[in-house]
Design a protein around this motif. Sequence first.
Motif, short mmCIF file in Angstrom:
data_model
loop_
_atom_site.label_atom_id
_atom_site.label_comp_id
_atom_site.label_asym_id
_atom_site.label_seq_id
_atom_site.Cartn_x
_atom_site.Cartn_y
_atom_site.Cartn_z
N ALA A 207 22.04 5.74 81.88
CA ALA A 207 22.19 7.19 81.68
C ALA A 207 22.62 7.29 80.28
CB ALA A 207 23.31 7.63 82.70
N THR A 208 22.16 8.52 79.84
CA THR A 208 22.71 9.36 78.70
C THR A 208 24.11 9.69 78.66
OG1 THR A 208 21.54 11.31 78.99
CG2 THR A 208 20.04 9.62 77.90
N PHE A 209 24.80 9.93 77.60
CA PHE A 209 25.86 10.41 77.33
C PHE A 209 25.84 11.92 77.68
CE2 PHE A 209 29.79 12.30 75.68
CZ PHE A 209 30.78 11.10 75.94
N GLY A 227 25.32 21.43 82.24
CA GLY A 227 25.35 20.06 81.80
C GLY A 227 24.16 19.45 81.90
N ILE A 228 23.90 18.61 81.06
CA ILE A 228 22.64 17.95 81.45
C ILE A 228 22.70 16.46 80.72
CG2 ILE A 228 20.43 17.48 79.88
CD1 ILE A 228 19.77 20.57 79.75
N GLN A 229 22.05 15.63 81.64
CA GLN A 229 21.98 14.15 81.34
C GLN A 229 20.57 13.66 81.93
OE1 GLN A 229 25.29 12.17 83.64
NE2 GLN A 229 25.34 10.60 82.21
N LEU A 230 20.28 12.85 81.33
CA LEU A 230 18.93 11.81 81.67
C LEU A 230 19.55 10.54 82.53
CD1 LEU A 230 16.33 12.26 78.79
CD2 LEU A 230 16.58 13.65 80.73
N VAL A 231 18.62 10.22 83.64
CA VAL A 231 19.02 9.02 84.30
C VAL A 231 17.82 8.20 84.03
CG1 VAL A 231 20.08 7.94 86.43
CG2 VAL A 231 20.94 10.00 85.65
N LEU A 232 17.72 6.93 83.65
CA LEU A 232 16.32 6.27 83.57
C LEU A 232 16.70 4.95 84.39
CD1 LEU A 232 16.19 6.23 79.58
CD2 LEU A 232 15.15 7.99 81.17
N SER A 233 15.64 4.73 85.24
CA SER A 233 15.66 3.68 85.98
C SER A 233 14.60 2.76 85.86
CB SER A 233 15.36 3.97 87.72
OG SER A 233 16.54 5.15 87.97
N PRO A 234 14.71 1.53 86.45
CA PRO A 234 13.34 0.68 86.11
C PRO A 234 12.10 1.33 86.67
CG PRO A 234 15.23 -0.43 87.10
CD PRO A 234 15.58 0.90 87.17
N ASN A 235 10.85 0.61 86.32
CA ASN A 235 9.70 1.04 86.73
C ASN A 235 9.34 2.65 86.32
OD1 ASN A 235 9.46 -1.52 88.07
ND2 ASN A 235 10.44 -0.76 89.85
N GLU A 236 9.53 2.74 85.13
CA GLU A 236 9.23 4.11 84.60
C GLU A 236 9.55 5.35 85.34
OE1 GLU A 236 6.96 4.82 81.81
OE2 GLU A 236 7.65 2.91 81.32
N SER A 237 10.92 5.05 85.75
CA SER A 237 11.21 6.52 86.53
C SER A 237 12.49 6.88 85.84
CB SER A 237 12.01 5.66 87.74
OG SER A 237 12.47 6.84 88.62
N PRO A 297 4.91 7.98 74.41
CA PRO A 297 5.38 6.69 74.78
C PRO A 297 6.11 6.68 76.30
CG PRO A 297 6.43 7.57 72.78
CD PRO A 297 5.68 8.65 73.24
N THR A 298 6.27 5.43 76.68
CA THR A 298 6.77 5.20 78.03
C THR A 298 8.16 5.41 78.11
OG1 THR A 298 7.26 2.93 77.45
CG2 THR A 298 4.85 3.42 78.28
N VAL A 299 8.52 5.61 79.72
CA VAL A 299 10.03 5.83 79.75
C VAL A 299 10.77 4.62 79.52
CG1 VAL A 299 11.59 6.31 81.62
CG2 VAL A 299 9.56 7.61 81.48
N ASP A 300 10.12 3.51 79.69
CA ASP A 300 10.92 2.10 79.27
C ASP A 300 11.09 1.90 77.90
OD1 ASP A 300 10.84 1.46 82.08
OD2 ASP A 300 8.97 0.17 81.96
N ALA A 303 14.29 4.04 77.46
CA ALA A 303 15.47 3.28 77.96
C ALA A 303 15.50 2.21 76.82
CB ALA A 303 15.07 2.61 79.11
N GLU A 304 14.68 1.37 76.35
CA GLU A 304 15.02 0.43 75.45
C GLU A 304 15.58 0.90 74.11
OE1 GLU A 304 12.18 -2.76 72.85
OE2 GLU A 304 11.37 -1.86 74.38
N SER A 305 15.12 2.00 73.64
CA SER A 305 15.85 2.58 72.47
C SER A 305 17.11 2.83 72.50
CB SER A 305 14.83 3.74 71.95
OG SER A 305 13.55 3.49 71.41
#
Length: 345
Positions: A207-209, A227-237, A297-300, A303-305
Motif C-alpha cells: 500500500a502507498t502512504f 483521501g486516496i491510497q493505492l493498494v497493490l496485490s500480487p498477480n497485477e492486481s 508498464p506493469t502493476v508489478d 510495486a517493485e519501484s
Amino acid sequence: PQPPTPPRIRSPACDSSMQCELPMRGAGGGDACGSHVLLPALGDALWAVAAVATPRSLSSLGQVSRPVRLLLSPVAEQAARMAELVKSLRSLPMEFSFRLDSARRELLEEALQRLSTLRPLRWREKAGQLAGWVPTEEDTWILTSAEELASATAAARLALRGHVEQFGVSRQPLLLGATLRLAVAAGDSPADETARADGANSQAQVATFPLATEWAEGPAADPLQIGIQLVLSPNESAALALEITSGGWSEWAETWSLQDESLEALATIVVALPRSDGLLVLRQAPGARQLERISGPTVDSLAESLSGGESLRAVVCLSSLRWCRDAPDWRPREVRLIERSNRPT
C-alpha cells in the motif's frame, strides 16, 4: 576638430523601401550596408541574447534601423512571453530547481495549461489514537529538469484524456497531484483498516502512504476531506482506496468510500515510473473493485519501484462521483462539479 562623418549610402542588396542607415566604411571595407549578410547571421544569435537582455536594451537595438527593428520584434515578443510563462509556472504549488527559461516554449505553454488546476495532496495521518485521519504535511513536487517537467505534463495530459473523451472540455474534473511512497508501517492506514473489517489478508499487499486534501471553508463542523491510497496485490492486481469524510477527524465525522460501496467514482491515475520506464495509466470504473490497467508498464513494476524506496509522482483525475447514500450537507464547488445523480435505492 571632429573627424568628418562618413557618408551614408544605400546598397543595391537592400530592399528599395528601406533606407539603410549604416555608415560607409570606405574602400576595401566590404559592402557598406551589409544587412543582407549581417542580419540573418544575427538572427540565430538574437534568441539567446534576448533571454539576458533587458527590455530597454532590446528597445534601443530596435532603433538602429528598420531591418533590425523588424528582426527584433518577434525576439522581443518571445522574450516577454517566456518571462510571463516562467512567472506563472513559479506561482504554482510546486518547485523548480532548474532554469525554466532554458526549456522549450512549447513545453512551458503546455505545462502551464495542464498543471495550473492541479491540487496537491498532503500526507494523511491519524490525529490521535482514537481519532480519525487528517491531512498534515505538504508533499511538494520538486522538478529538477526539463525532462521531469515534460514527464509531469505528459502524466496530466494522459489523465485528462479519458475525461475529455467522455465529458468534453466544458466539464472540469478534479485534478490531484500525488507523491506515492510505500506505507511506512503495514497495517496502519485507512485501506488496511477496511481490509481488516472485511476479513481480507493485507500481508501480501503493498500500500502507498495515505494522502489527502481538505476543504475547510464550509461550516465549522463540516470540513470535507478526500483521501486516496493505492493498494497493490500480487498477480497485477491494484485497487484504489478512495474515501470522502465530512466532519474532519471529529467524533461525528461520516465517511463514504469505494470499499464499503457507499461511493462510486470514475477516475484515471497516471504514475511516472523511474528510469524512463514510462507512464502507467490505471482506470477506476464506477462500481469496480479493481483498477484496470490501460497502458504503460506493469502493476508489478510499480510495486517493485515502491518496494525499492522510490518516490513516484502521480496525477489523479477524478471525473465523476456518485453518492450511494445521502450526500454530505456541505460540499465544495470542485466536488459538486463532478457529482452524478445518486444511485437509486
